[in-house]
Scaffold this motif. Structure first.
Motif, mmCIF file in Angstrom:
data_model
loop_
_atom_site.group_PDB
_atom_site.id
_atom_site.type_symbol
_atom_site.label_atom_id
_atom_site.label_comp_id
_atom_site.label_asym_id
_atom_site.label_seq_id
_atom_site.Cartn_x
_atom_site.Cartn_y
_atom_site.Cartn_z
ATOM 1 N N ALA A 65 0.916 -1.350 0.166
ATOM 2 C CA ALA A 65 -0.035 -0.056 -0.030
ATOM 3 C C ALA A 65 0.947 1.210 0.056
ATOM 4 O O ALA A 65 1.817 1.346 0.606
ATOM 5 C CB ALA A 65 -0.708 -0.168 1.214
ATOM 6 N N LEU A 66 0.438 2.058 -0.783
ATOM 7 C CA LEU A 66 1.138 3.421 -0.883
ATOM 8 C C LEU A 66 -0.096 4.629 -0.290
ATOM 9 O O LEU A 66 -1.112 4.589 -0.930
ATOM 10 C CB LEU A 66 1.394 3.917 -2.164
ATOM 11 N N ASN A 67 0.756 5.474 0.310
ATOM 12 C CA ASN A 67 -0.041 6.745 0.877
ATOM 13 C C ASN A 67 0.362 7.921 -0.055
ATOM 14 O O ASN A 67 1.906 8.488 -0.022
ATOM 15 C CB ASN A 67 0.246 6.815 2.562
ATOM 16 N N LEU A 68 -0.498 8.489 -0.946
ATOM 17 C CA LEU A 68 0.235 9.404 -1.773
ATOM 18 C C LEU A 68 -0.494 10.858 -1.267
ATOM 19 O O LEU A 68 -1.812 11.146 -1.009
ATOM 20 C CB LEU A 68 -0.654 9.108 -3.083
ATOM 21 N N VAL B 104 -3.659 4.782 -1.747
ATOM 22 C CA VAL B 104 -4.203 5.652 -0.931
ATOM 23 C C VAL B 104 -4.262 6.990 -1.219
ATOM 24 O O VAL B 104 -3.042 7.579 -1.292
ATOM 25 C CB VAL B 104 -4.080 5.359 0.415
ATOM 26 N N GLU B 105 -5.217 7.963 -1.726
ATOM 27 C CA GLU B 105 -5.220 9.235 -2.230
ATOM 28 C C GLU B 105 -5.588 10.173 -0.975
ATOM 29 O O GLU B 105 -6.705 9.952 -0.269
ATOM 30 C CB GLU B 105 -5.965 9.824 -3.434
ATOM 31 N N HIS C 120 2.757 0.995 3.375
ATOM 32 C CA HIS C 120 3.987 0.747 3.429
ATOM 33 C C HIS C 120 4.975 1.704 2.896
ATOM 34 O O HIS C 120 6.126 1.786 3.147
ATOM 35 C CB HIS C 120 4.259 -0.495 2.383
ATOM 36 N N ARG C 121 4.472 2.738 1.926
ATOM 37 C CA ARG C 121 5.349 3.717 1.651
ATOM 38 C C ARG C 121 4.386 5.209 1.768
ATOM 39 O O ARG C 121 3.448 5.126 1.159
ATOM 40 C CB ARG C 121 5.969 3.561 -0.025
ATOM 41 N N ASN C 122 5.173 6.004 2.103
ATOM 42 C CA ASN C 122 4.545 7.756 1.831
ATOM 43 C C ASN C 122 5.249 8.371 0.497
ATOM 44 O O ASN C 122 6.666 8.296 0.560
ATOM 45 C CB ASN C 122 4.936 8.300 3.096
#
Ligand SMILES: Nc1nc2c(ncn2[C@@H]2O[C@H](COP(=O)(O)OP(=O)(O)OP(=O)(O)O)[C@@H](O)[C@H]2O)c(=O)[nH]1
Ligand SMILES: [Mg+2]
Length: 226
Positions: free
Chosen positions: A33-36, A117-118, A134-136
């Motif tokens: 999962a990425l947090n954008l 994730v936006e 997992h990443r910002n």
């Protein structure tokens, strides 16, 4: 005043606990999962649309879209071909772990490989609330100006990758790339950076390769960051 600070600390540590729980749920199902994060209009949804179109023949993608009031961005993600869940924050300027927890309930995590994730468009608040991703990732954009790393250091310090979007506008707006990148380097040395234009498609390949590689590392079990 001291009491108020204690309350804020409690809210943040409660958030971190739920963020941990979110990450456990994601890891159990093998979802990377990425947090954008970005300021309003930097191109978060545009990048999500490209990512869906580039990668959906190789993996199952889902999008959780944070927005103050509308479902415009989730509709765009769904139209591009992903499963999309909208969170309306009702005025909050950021997503938090509880909101993501609720969105995860609506997804069949076992059927998803990559979750984008936006976050709500904002350069300050989202960084204070870990989600369990997992990443910002920060998406900066050229028309915002080259001084943003200096003015919003917390955001630039806390991310794992940086997209510099709208490079097609470099000939038209004052933006000193060297000055911008010098600020980034001071705050976050060696930060992986992707100059890009979601309009022309320039730079998208490197971004896709970064995601593919991160997922590969994650599936080998070597990645529990954030
Ligand atoms: N010139 C140019 N315009 C772009 C680029 N990427 C996005 N845009 C435009 O920028 C505007 C905002 O893009 P979005 O993807 O909606 O931005 P966002 O960050 O999701 O915006 P919010 O969700 O409202 O915070 C749209 O009009 C896009 O067409 C780019 O690389 N170059
Ligand atoms: Mg958007």
């Amino acid at each position: 005043m001291a009491k108020r600070i204690q309350v804020v600390e409690k809210i943040l540590s409660a958030n971190d606990r739920i963020a941990q729980e979110n990450q456990q749920r994601l890891d159990l199902a093998g979802v990377f999962a990425l947090n954008l994060m970005a300021s309003p209009g930097a191109g978060k949804t545009a990048l999500i649309e490209h990512t869906i179109r580039h990668l959906s023949d190789q993996m199952a993608l889902a999008v959780v879209d944070g927005d103050v009031a509308t479902s415009i961005d989730a509709d765009r993600a769904a139209a591009a071909g992903a499963i999309a869940v909208q969170i309306n924050t009702g005025g909050e300027c950021h997503l938090d772990a509880v909101m993501l927890h609720g969105a995860l309930d609506q997804l069949d995590l076992e059927a998803i490989d990559l979750l984008l994730v936006e976050n709500v468009g904002n350069l300050i608040c989202p960084m204070s609330f870990q989600l369990g991703t997992h990443r910002n990732v920060l998406i900066a954009s050229v028309p915002e100006g080259d001084d943003k790393p200096y003015k919003y250091p917390g955001m630039y310090r806390g991310v794992d990758a940086l997209v510099i979007n709208k490079i097609d506008l470099l000939p038209y707006v004052p933006f000193d790339m060297e000055y911008f990148q010098r600020g980034v380097e001071i705050l976050n040395p060696g930060l992986e950076t992707f100059p890009m234009s979601c309009r022309t498609g320039e730079g998208l390949e490197a971004w896709m390769a970064w995601i593919q590689n991160a997922i590969l590392e994650y599936s080998k079990g070597g990645d529990q960051s954030n």
